[in-house]
Every structure is written in structure tokens, then in C-alpha cells.
Motif scaffolding. Structure first.
Motif, PDB file in Angstrom:
ATOM      1  N   ILE A 175     -26.664 -30.814  28.032  1.00 56.56           N
ATOM      2  CA  ILE A 175     -25.388 -30.200  27.632  1.00 56.56           C
ATOM      3  C   ILE A 175     -24.646 -29.664  28.857  1.00 56.56           C
ATOM      4  N   ILE A 176     -25.380 -29.118  29.825  1.00 54.74           N
ATOM      5  CA  ILE A 176     -24.737 -28.645  31.062  1.00 54.74           C
ATOM      6  C   ILE A 176     -24.078 -29.802  31.795  1.00 54.74           C
TER       7      ILE A 176
ATOM      8  N   LEU B  74     -20.968 -30.648  30.045  1.00 53.48           N
ATOM      9  CA  LEU B  74     -19.946 -29.639  30.367  1.00 53.48           C
ATOM     10  C   LEU B  74     -19.302 -29.915  31.726  1.00 53.48           C
TER      11      LEU B  74
ATOM     12  N   ARG C  73     -15.503 -30.836  32.445  1.00 50.65           N
ATOM     13  CA  ARG C  73     -14.695 -30.055  33.392  1.00 50.65           C
ATOM     14  C   ARG C  73     -13.968 -30.964  34.379  1.00 50.65           C
TER      15      ARG C  73
ATOM     16  N   TYR D 230     -14.975 -26.727  24.493  1.00 47.23           N
ATOM     17  CA  TYR D 230     -15.884 -25.794  25.153  1.00 47.23           C
ATOM     18  C   TYR D 230     -16.589 -24.874  24.157  1.00 47.23           C
TER      19      TYR D 230
ATOM     20  N   LEU E  24     -19.408 -27.076  22.652  1.00 47.80           N
ATOM     21  CA  LEU E  24     -20.492 -27.272  23.625  1.00 47.80           C
ATOM     22  C   LEU E  24     -21.186 -25.952  23.945  1.00 47.80           C
ATOM     23  N   GLY E  25     -20.430 -24.852  23.927  1.00 48.10           N
ATOM     24  CA  GLY E  25     -21.020 -23.542  24.183  1.00 48.10           C
ATOM     25  C   GLY E  25     -22.009 -23.140  23.099  1.00 48.10           C
TER      26      GLY E  25
ATOM     27  N   LEU F  91     -25.057 -25.224  23.527  1.00 45.65           N
ATOM     28  CA  LEU F  91     -25.842 -24.734  24.657  1.00 45.65           C
ATOM     29  C   LEU F  91     -26.644 -23.500  24.262  1.00 45.65           C
TER      30      LEU F  91
ATOM     31  N   LEU G  11     -22.214 -21.217  30.628  1.00 45.50           N
ATOM     32  CA  LEU G  11     -20.949 -21.768  30.137  1.00 45.50           C
ATOM     33  C   LEU G  11     -19.787 -21.329  31.014  1.00 45.50           C
TER      34      LEU G  11
ATOM     35  N   CYS H  46     -19.623 -23.259  34.150  1.00 50.34           N
ATOM     36  CA  CYS H  46     -19.317 -24.679  33.955  1.00 50.34           C
ATOM     37  C   CYS H  46     -17.847 -24.922  33.626  1.00 50.34           C
ATOM     38  N   MET H  47     -17.087 -23.870  33.395  1.00 50.74           N
ATOM     39  CA  MET H  47     -15.669 -24.020  33.063  1.00 50.74           C
ATOM     40  C   MET H  47     -14.813 -23.893  34.314  1.00 50.74           C
TER      41      MET H  47
END
Length: 323
Positions: A122-123, A126, A130, A141, A144-145, A148, A166, A169-170
Motif C-alpha cells: 500500500i505504501i 501511495l 503521489r 488518499y 488508501l489511508g 494502510l 500516510l 507519502c502525500m
């Protein structure tokens, strides 16, 4: 609390990329001081609790509560060098970052490799989003958050860390790109929820002191002394010692225009540990009601002592300047 850590993560990342931690010169003094302000409380706590069942609580006296510390500084601002507010804020931010790492390493249990692998997947998604997602859809997000958080929770690593991951990763932008900075918009939307709902709810749920059964001070006084001494004495002594040595050997520089007395007052304020300390006490002594209550009493006592000491020291400086 994962939402709280998400907001903290945004603040930390923005400081690392564009703010007070974006260069070695800006970050060196508060970072070195923070390391000392965490190392000495750990040593003091360990001295009282070495090789006992209470040793796991070593993470409790390490943290500074950003909100309370800045609040006390604001009250004393007229008596202190105003530039030290940046130092205190940076100190608290780095403190939170290191505390998050400590939680992830020392307060996670029953690790599941499958959960870690799913979290890594998942990371990666992300990071891909991004790089290639140009429209900054918040829903992407959020989805996915949540995924996660579920995988980190399943992995056995403390699930609150998903908020920080998270945030990191943004994408973030400087002032010029603020109109397309989704992390900035999300942070400001969540700050109200965090400050007026999550943290008060956390405080309401976790500051209650439950004295179930006999409260045996002969069993728990080392824990209490370790926490109080760690926060009230260890924090300021560690910050001052490491900061002074760093300044002396010229790898760090004391904030311009501030005296060592001012730095000392701020380091005493840094002994106010509340949110993170309460959080760590809950996960360190999960199910042990007496130890949790003893920890909470100690955290509150240390916060009161540190606040009173900082006010007295600030007033003493004011009187000295008037002479």
C-alpha cells in the motif's frame, strides 16, 4: 489517534522540507538538544527501574506535549526571548518524531509478516499515486489511508504509525503551490477535529485514574519517581547539557539573541509531557490498571511541577532585569 498522528506527520514533513528542519544549520541545535532531552530521562528512569517489570515504561518520560508547552510559553512570552518559541516548537516536533519511532520499535507486539508485506504494498501504491496522480483527489488518499491503517493494525505494529506514514507519502508544496497542496488542506480540515474532538476525547478517556484494589506504593514508587524525575529533571538537564556541548564544539548554534537562562526556562517547559506520555503509559502497561494509574498521576504531577518552575524562573529573570 491515527488522525492525530497524521496531522503531526504533516507538520513534521513540512518542517523537514521547507521549515525549521530543512537545513543542518536550522535543525542542529534543537535536534541535538532533543536527543539530550530524551536520553537523560531514559537514563534516570532506568536507574530506578532497571531489570524490573516496570522497565518497559522507559518511554513515558521522554516526550514533550506540544500544545501544553507552547501554551505555557505563550503566557510567559513577555518575559522570555520570543525567538525561543521556534526553538521550543522545533524541539517538540523532533521529540514527537523520535517518540513515534520508539513506539514503532519498542511498543509493538505479535508481528505478522503478511501484514507488514501488505502495508509495504500500500505504501508503494501511495508513492506511485503521489508521482502520477495530478488531480489530488482526497478520496484516493482517504481510501488508501484506511487500507494502510488496517494492514498496519493487522501486522502488530502500532496502528497509529499509519497516520505518520500516510502523511509522509502525500505531496506537499511551499507557499507558492499552496492552492494544490492537498496535505495542507487536509491538515487544516483535521486540525479542528483533532484539537476539539480527538484530543479532548483522548484526555477524557485516558486521564481518569482508576485505583482498583490496593495501590501499593512499595511496588510502584520507582515507576513514579522515574517518570517525575525524568520529566522534571532529566528533560531540562539533558536539553541544556547536549545543547551546550553542541554549541561549544560548534556543531550547533544557540538561537541568536537568547541567553542560556532563557534556554533553560524553555527546557523546563519541555518537561510538560502529557498526550504522548499518557499514550505510551497505556500501551506500555496495557491491562495493568495500578501501573497505568501510577503513571498518569506521575505525568500530571510532573506537568504541574514543570509549569510552576518555569513560571518562577521567568519571574526571577524579570526581577533581575528590573534591578
Amino acid at each position: 489517534m491515527a488522525i492525530f498522528f497524521l496531522v503531526v506527520g504533516f507538520e513534521i514533513k513540512r518542517e523537514l522540507v521547507y521549515g525549521k528542519l530543512s537545513s543542518v544549520t536550522k535543525a542542529s541545535f534543537p535536534v541535538i538538544a532533543t536527543v539530550g532531552g530524551m536520553a537523560l530521562p531514559a537514563v534516570i528512569f532506568t536507574i530506578f527501574n532497571y531489570k524490573t517489570r516496570l522497565e518497559i515504561g522507559v518511554g513515558i518520560p521522554l516526550s514533550t506535549d506540544i500544545a501544553f508547552a507552547i501554551g505555557v510559553f505563550s503566557i510567559l512570552k513577555s518575559r522570555l526571548n520570543k525567538s525561543l518559541e521556534v526553538f521550543l516548537l522545533t524541539l517538540a516536533v523532533v521529540d514527537d518524531l523520535l517518540s513515534i519511532v520508539i513506539i514503532g520499535i519498542f511498543y509493538s507486539s505479535n508481528i505478522r509478516i503478511l501484514g507488514i508485506m501488505a502495508s509495504i504494498v500500500i505504501i508503494i501504491i501511495l508513492l506511485i499515486v503521489r508521482k502520477y496522480e495530478r488531480t489530488n483527489h482526497m478520496a484516493v488518499y482517504v481510501f488508501l489511508g484506511i487500507a494502510l491503517w488496517c494492514t498496519v493494525f493487522y501486522s502488530g505494529i502500532h496502528s497509529t504509525l499509519s497516520g505518520v506514514i500516510l502523511a509522509f507519502c502525500m505531496p506537499i508544496y511551499d507557499e507558492k503551490g499552496r492552492d494544490k497542496d492537498l496535505s495542507y488542506r487536509l491538515q487544516h480540515k483535521l486540525e479542528g477535529i483533532t484539537n476539539f474532538v480527538i484530543l479532548p476525547l483522548f484526555a477524557f478517556a485516558n486521564t481518569g485514574i482508576r485505583l482498583i484494589g490496593s495501590f501499593d506504593f512499595s511496588q510502584d514508587y520507582p515507576l513514579m519517581i522515574g517518570i517525575i524525575a525524568g520529566l522534571v529533571l532529566g528533560k531540562p538537564l539533558g536539553i541544556m547539557t547536549f545543547g551546550y556541548i553542541g554549541n561549544l564544539i560548534k556543531i550547533a548554534k544557540k538561537p541568536a539573541g537568547s541567553s542560556w537562562y532563557d534556554v533553560f526556562v524553555v527546557s523546563v517547559i519541555a518537561g510538560i509531557g502529557f498526550t504522548m506520555s499518557l499514550f505510551i503509559s497505556e500501551i506500555a502497561f496495557k491491562g495493568a490498571n495500578v501501573e497505568i494509574s501510577a503513571s498518569k498521576i506521575s505525568i500530571l504531577i510532573a506537568a504541574v511541577i514543570s509549569t510552576i518552575l518555569s513560571v518562577i524562573l521567568a519571574m526571577m529573570k524579570k526581577k533581575a532585569n528590573m534591578r
